[in-house]
Design an enzyme around this catalytic site. Structure first.
Site, PDB file in Angstrom:
ATOM      1  N   GLY A  76       0.809  -1.214   0.000  1.00 40.34           N
ATOM      2  CA  GLY A  76       0.000   0.000   0.000  1.00 40.34           C
ATOM      3  C   GLY A  76       0.846   1.269   0.000  1.00 40.34           C
ATOM      4  O   GLY A  76       2.073   1.230  -0.167  1.00 40.34           O
ATOM      5  N   SER A  91      -3.455   6.035  14.396  1.00 40.07           N
ATOM      6  CA  SER A  91      -3.900   7.278  13.767  1.00 40.07           C
ATOM      7  C   SER A  91      -4.211   8.332  14.817  1.00 40.07           C
ATOM      8  O   SER A  91      -4.671   8.011  15.921  1.00 40.07           O
ATOM      9  CB  SER A  91      -5.164   6.968  12.971  1.00 40.07           C
ATOM     10  OG  SER A  91      -5.797   8.144  12.551  1.00 40.07           O
ATOM     11  N   TYR A 106     -13.981   3.249  11.658  1.00 37.24           N
ATOM     12  CA  TYR A 106     -12.554   3.136  11.338  1.00 37.24           C
ATOM     13  C   TYR A 106     -11.710   3.562  12.539  1.00 37.24           C
ATOM     14  O   TYR A 106     -10.787   2.862  12.959  1.00 37.24           O
ATOM     15  CB  TYR A 106     -12.196   4.009  10.108  1.00 37.24           C
ATOM     16  CG  TYR A 106     -10.707   4.223   9.963  1.00 37.24           C
ATOM     17  CD1 TYR A 106      -9.890   3.205   9.475  1.00 37.24           C
ATOM     18  CD2 TYR A 106     -10.105   5.431  10.355  1.00 37.24           C
ATOM     19  CE1 TYR A 106      -8.518   3.389   9.371  1.00 37.24           C
ATOM     20  CE2 TYR A 106      -8.741   5.615  10.255  1.00 37.24           C
ATOM     21  CZ  TYR A 106      -7.940   4.590   9.757  1.00 37.24           C
ATOM     22  OH  TYR A 106      -6.587   4.769   9.671  1.00 37.24           O
ATOM     23  N   LYS A 134      -8.996   1.450  15.236  1.00 38.90           N
ATOM     24  CA  LYS A 134      -7.624   1.825  15.620  1.00 38.90           C
ATOM     25  C   LYS A 134      -7.493   1.862  17.141  1.00 38.90           C
ATOM     26  O   LYS A 134      -6.510   1.377  17.718  1.00 38.90           O
ATOM     27  CB  LYS A 134      -7.253   3.201  15.034  1.00 38.90           C
ATOM     28  CG  LYS A 134      -7.070   3.207  13.531  1.00 38.90           C
ATOM     29  CD  LYS A 134      -5.822   2.440  13.114  1.00 38.90           C
ATOM     30  CE  LYS A 134      -5.717   2.279  11.623  1.00 38.90           C
ATOM     31  NZ  LYS A 134      -4.811   1.228  11.179  1.00 38.90           N
ATOM     32  N   ASN A 161      -9.798  11.496   0.576  1.00 37.55           N
ATOM     33  CA  ASN A 161      -8.876  12.411   1.252  1.00 37.55           C
ATOM     34  C   ASN A 161      -8.548  13.611   0.368  1.00 37.55           C
ATOM     35  O   ASN A 161      -8.632  13.545  -0.861  1.00 37.55           O
ATOM     36  CB  ASN A 161      -7.596  11.672   1.662  1.00 37.55           C
ATOM     37  CG  ASN A 161      -7.894  10.544   2.637  1.00 37.55           C
ATOM     38  OD1 ASN A 161      -7.766   9.383   2.306  1.00 37.55           O
ATOM     39  ND2 ASN A 161      -8.332  10.880   3.836  1.00 37.55           N
ATOM     40  N   ARG A 164     -18.370  18.294   6.287  1.00 40.60           N
ATOM     41  CA  ARG A 164     -18.467  16.829   6.199  1.00 40.60           C
ATOM     42  C   ARG A 164     -18.679  16.288   7.614  1.00 40.60           C
ATOM     43  O   ARG A 164     -17.903  16.626   8.518  1.00 40.60           O
ATOM     44  CB  ARG A 164     -17.164  16.288   5.588  1.00 40.60           C
ATOM     45  CG  ARG A 164     -17.157  14.798   5.357  1.00 40.60           C
ATOM     46  CD  ARG A 164     -15.903  14.350   4.607  1.00 40.60           C
ATOM     47  NE  ARG A 164     -14.677  14.532   5.375  1.00 40.60           N
ATOM     48  CZ  ARG A 164     -13.459  14.167   4.965  1.00 40.60           C
ATOM     49  NH1 ARG A 164     -13.313  13.635   3.755  1.00 40.60           N
ATOM     50  NH2 ARG A 164     -12.403  14.352   5.712  1.00 40.60           N
TER      51      ARG A 164
HETATM   52  P1  NAD Z   1      -3.306   1.393   1.968  1.00 34.27           P
HETATM   53  O1  NAD Z   1      -4.714   0.962   1.785  1.00 34.27           O
HETATM   54  O2  NAD Z   1      -2.598   1.981   0.801  1.00 34.27           O
HETATM   55  O3  NAD Z   1      -2.423   0.175   2.539  1.00 34.27           O
HETATM   56  C1  NAD Z   1      -2.962  -0.859   3.316  1.00 34.27           C
HETATM   57  C2  NAD Z   1      -2.572  -2.166   2.652  1.00 34.27           C
HETATM   58  O4  NAD Z   1      -3.074  -3.251   3.428  1.00 34.27           O
HETATM   59  C3  NAD Z   1      -3.124  -2.328   1.242  1.00 34.27           C
HETATM   60  O5  NAD Z   1      -2.080  -2.701   0.376  1.00 34.27           O
HETATM   61  C4  NAD Z   1      -4.163  -3.429   1.388  1.00 34.27           C
HETATM   62  O6  NAD Z   1      -4.289  -4.194   0.205  1.00 34.27           O
HETATM   63  C5  NAD Z   1      -3.587  -4.211   2.551  1.00 34.27           C
HETATM   64  N1  NAD Z   1      -4.561  -5.006   3.307  1.00 34.27           N
HETATM   65  C6  NAD Z   1      -5.712  -4.601   3.900  1.00 34.27           C
HETATM   66  N2  NAD Z   1      -6.302  -5.636   4.528  1.00 34.27           N
HETATM   67  C7  NAD Z   1      -5.517  -6.722   4.321  1.00 34.27           C
HETATM   68  C8  NAD Z   1      -5.584  -8.076   4.712  1.00 34.27           C
HETATM   69  N3  NAD Z   1      -6.612  -8.547   5.418  1.00 34.27           N
HETATM   70  N4  NAD Z   1      -4.587  -8.920   4.325  1.00 34.27           N
HETATM   71  C9  NAD Z   1      -3.552  -8.453   3.579  1.00 34.27           C
HETATM   72  N5  NAD Z   1      -3.424  -7.183   3.189  1.00 34.27           N
HETATM   73  C10 NAD Z   1      -4.402  -6.324   3.547  1.00 34.27           C
HETATM   74  O7  NAD Z   1      -3.285   2.400   3.209  1.00 34.27           O
HETATM   75  P2  NAD Z   1      -2.092   3.290   3.771  1.00 34.27           P
HETATM   76  O8  NAD Z   1      -2.472   4.699   3.587  1.00 34.27           O
HETATM   77  O9  NAD Z   1      -0.799   2.794   3.264  1.00 34.27           O
HETATM   78  O10 NAD Z   1      -2.243   2.969   5.319  1.00 34.27           O
HETATM   79  C11 NAD Z   1      -1.491   1.959   5.975  1.00 34.27           C
HETATM   80  C12 NAD Z   1      -1.966   1.836   7.406  1.00 34.27           C
HETATM   81  O11 NAD Z   1      -1.836   3.108   8.033  1.00 34.27           O
HETATM   82  C13 NAD Z   1      -3.438   1.459   7.546  1.00 34.27           C
HETATM   83  O12 NAD Z   1      -3.584   0.594   8.643  1.00 34.27           O
HETATM   84  C14 NAD Z   1      -4.128   2.784   7.825  1.00 34.27           C
HETATM   85  O13 NAD Z   1      -5.307   2.628   8.558  1.00 34.27           O
HETATM   86  C15 NAD Z   1      -3.059   3.493   8.641  1.00 34.27           C
HETATM   87  N6  NAD Z   1      -3.189   4.955   8.590  1.00 34.27           N
HETATM   88  C16 NAD Z   1      -3.231   5.586   7.388  1.00 34.27           C
HETATM   89  C17 NAD Z   1      -3.378   6.955   7.336  1.00 34.27           C
HETATM   90  C18 NAD Z   1      -3.497   7.673   6.019  1.00 34.27           C
HETATM   91  O14 NAD Z   1      -3.992   8.791   5.998  1.00 34.27           O
HETATM   92  N7  NAD Z   1      -3.074   7.099   4.901  1.00 34.27           N
HETATM   93  C19 NAD Z   1      -3.467   7.692   8.526  1.00 34.27           C
HETATM   94  C20 NAD Z   1      -3.403   7.005   9.745  1.00 34.27           C
HETATM   95  C21 NAD Z   1      -3.261   5.633   9.765  1.00 34.27           C
HETATM   96  C1  WQD Z   2      -8.559  16.781   5.343  1.00 30.66           C
HETATM   97  C2  WQD Z   2      -9.353  18.078   5.288  1.00 30.66           C
HETATM   98  C3  WQD Z   2     -11.725  17.767   5.014  1.00 30.66           C
HETATM   99  C4  WQD Z   2     -11.655  16.134   0.961  1.00 30.66           C
HETATM  100  C5  WQD Z   2      -8.538  11.160   7.511  1.00 30.66           C
HETATM  101  C6  WQD Z   2      -8.960  10.177   8.570  1.00 30.66           C
HETATM  102  C7  WQD Z   2      -7.862   9.982   9.585  1.00 30.66           C
HETATM  103  C8  WQD Z   2      -6.528   9.604   8.924  1.00 30.66           C
HETATM  104  C9  WQD Z   2      -6.212  10.486   7.746  1.00 30.66           C
HETATM  105  C10 WQD Z   2      -6.757   7.550   7.532  1.00 30.66           C
HETATM  106  C11 WQD Z   2     -10.655  18.017   6.079  1.00 30.66           C
HETATM  107  C12 WQD Z   2     -11.123  18.484   3.824  1.00 30.66           C
HETATM  108  C13 WQD Z   2     -11.275  16.650   2.189  1.00 30.66           C
HETATM  109  C14 WQD Z   2     -12.379  16.957   0.066  1.00 30.66           C
HETATM  110  C15 WQD Z   2     -12.238  18.762   1.652  1.00 30.66           C
HETATM  111  N1  WQD Z   2      -6.543   8.208   8.634  1.00 30.66           N
HETATM  112  N2  WQD Z   2     -11.567  17.949   2.512  1.00 30.66           N
HETATM  113  N3  WQD Z   2     -12.627  18.253   0.444  1.00 30.66           N
HETATM  114  O1  WQD Z   2     -10.308  13.736   7.604  1.00 30.66           O
HETATM  115  O2  WQD Z   2      -8.181  14.837   8.433  1.00 30.66           O
HETATM  116  O3  WQD Z   2      -8.239  12.405   8.147  1.00 30.66           O
HETATM  117  O4  WQD Z   2      -7.345  10.665   6.867  1.00 30.66           O
HETATM  118  O5  WQD Z   2      -6.387   6.468   7.338  1.00 30.66           O
HETATM  119  O6  WQD Z   2      -8.275   9.003  10.475  1.00 30.66           O
HETATM  120  O7  WQD Z   2     -10.114  10.673   9.221  1.00 30.66           O
HETATM  121  O8  WQD Z   2      -8.223  13.812   6.148  1.00 30.66           O
HETATM  122  O9  WQD Z   2      -7.752  14.252   3.775  1.00 30.66           O
HETATM  123  O10 WQD Z   2     -10.029  13.368   4.421  1.00 30.66           O
HETATM  124  O11 WQD Z   2      -9.426  15.705   5.017  1.00 30.66           O
HETATM  125  O12 WQD Z   2     -12.497  19.921   1.945  1.00 30.66           O
HETATM  126  O13 WQD Z   2     -12.779  16.536  -1.050  1.00 30.66           O
HETATM  127  O14 WQD Z   2      -9.739  18.298   3.928  1.00 30.66           O
HETATM  128  O15 WQD Z   2     -12.967  18.295   5.343  1.00 30.66           O
HETATM  129  O16 WQD Z   2     -10.860  19.267   6.636  1.00 30.66           O
HETATM  130  P1  WQD Z   2      -8.854  13.780   7.642  1.00 30.66           P
HETATM  131  P2  WQD Z   2      -8.858  14.214   4.765  1.00 30.66           P
END
Ligand code: NAD
Ligand code: WQD
Length: 339
Positions: free
Chosen positions: A11, A125, A150, A154, A200, A293
């Protein structure tokens, strides 16, 4: 050198972390079911680094694949990225989210115990700080109420992992609380590739820039913030990936539980993101203001001191770097990895 298993490593964050671990001399094994990714990301990791990744296709909920991996490789540390992460989808499909996110965690813990693997880093997160805590968030604060399933997964996974570590004194656990990761590797070869309409902000902005979406809707401009739009702690994904390398080093050298924020400590508003993207890339982002939102908090940003004190890590890249690198990835790969 030590070997790190990246569960969900194909990912967005996993692939960037793979690059930084390989560049730091670690061996990397990845397991992914490609639910939200594809093997192409790992091929590109190999091209960027000139090194090989051992790749397993499988579900992290499935004990047999994790047992096979632990049998075939001497794993020193696990990083658990394997989760579903779309907030809106988690409201519509809570059972899917609880099943996948909790079960992957339990399977990893059970198989680690059987195989004697003692170190785990978890992708948590900032969302676990919930609605009650004031910004900036620090790790000593009590977790709050999450606004969606979600977030609750976490919070629950943090608890499960912590309980397991308290019970088994040989375990080392680092709970990394990410803020808002954006950007891409500077090569433009790997980046975020969301399926369907992006949830996002930054992927949406990037798709407007490349002509895949007509305009951005900014969700609310009547928040109690300087310009009325929400403020977030955006962090470059390469900085975040480097934080994982430091967390692995730390876990290998210590026992017990540490919670660590990975953020910059500096918030930017939605409007500032749009302006900065336009300035750094020269591409105009057509946008309109819409309703708030549900579930969005006005502000979320880190107290980033603990990561510096404990890991010697701090974010180094600027918002301009984040926008430029997002655009470099998106313009070179307008349709993502094109699976
Ligand atoms: P992503 O979706 O790109 O990566 C997650 C990966 O996990 C994917 O490749 C998906 O195919 C794999 N996956 C999911 N369920 C699976 C399963 N049961 N078995 C095997 N593979 C599985 O997401 P990311 O942005 O790289 O996020 C990685 C981690 O970080 C996640 O746990 C996410 O919740 C956490 N996180 C992400 C963000 C963000 O904004 N991107 C913020 C906070 C926390
Ligand atoms: C950022 C800002 C929106 C889209 C989320 C998860 C969090 C973490 C990261 C995920 C906000 C605004 C967004 C759009 C907009 N984990 N926005 N128009 O909500 O801070 O965090 O992603 O794995 O748990 O909640 O991030 O990028 O969605 O939004 O105005 O089309 O952008 O309202 O203020 P967020 P985001």
């Amino acid at each position: 050198m030590e070997t790190v298993l990246l569960a969900g490593g194909a990912g967005y964050i996993g692939s960037h972390t793979a690059v930084e671990l390989l560049n730091s001399g670690y061996e990397v094994v990845v397991v992914d079911n490609y639910y939200n990714s594809c093997p192409e990301s790992i091929k590109r990791v190999e091209q960027i680094t000139g090194k090989t990744v051992k790749l397993y296709e499988g579900d992290v909920k499935d004990h047999s694949i994790i047992r096979t991996i632990f049998k075939e490789n001497k794993i020193d540390c696990v990083i658990h990225f394997a989760g579903l992460k779309a907030v809106g989808e988690s409201v519509a499909k809570p059972i899917l989210y609880y099943r996948n996110n909790i079960d992957t965690t339990l399977t990893l813990l059970e198989c680690m115990e059987e195989a004697g693997v003692e170190n785990i880093i978890f992708s948590s997160s900032a969302t676990v700080y919930g609605e009650e805590n004031p910004v900036p968030y620090n790790e000593d604060m009590k977790k709050g109420s999450c606004t969606n399933p979600y977030g609750w997964t976490k919070s629950m996974m943090e608890q499960i992992l912590t309980d397991a570590t308290v019970a088994n004194k040989n375990l080392s656990l680092v709970l990394l609380r990410y803020f808002n990761p954006i950007g891409a590797h500077e090569s433009g070869m790997i980046g975020e590739d969301p399926q369907g309409i992006p949830n996002n902000l930054m992927p949406y902005v990037a798709q407007v820039a490349v002509g895949r979406r007509e305009q951005l809707t900014i969700f609310g401009n009547d928040y109690p913030t300087p310009d009325g739009t929400c403020r977030r702690d955006y962090i470059h994904v390469v900085d975040l990936a480097k934080g994982h390398v430091k967390a692995v080093e730390y876990a290998l050298a210590h026992k017990g539980v540490e919670i660590i924020n990975l953020g910059t400590g500096t918030p930017y508003s939605v409007t500032e993101i749009v302006e900065s993207f336009e300035k750094s890339t020269g591409v105009e982002i057509k946008h309109v203001y819409g309703d708030r939102r549900p579930g969005d908090l006005p502000e979320s940003y880190a107290d980033a001191d603990k990561a510096w004190k404990l890991l010697g890590w701090k974010a180094e890249k600027s918002l301009e770097d984040m926008c430029r690198d997002t655009w470099n990835w998106q313009s070179k790969n307008p349709n993502g990895y094109e699976k």
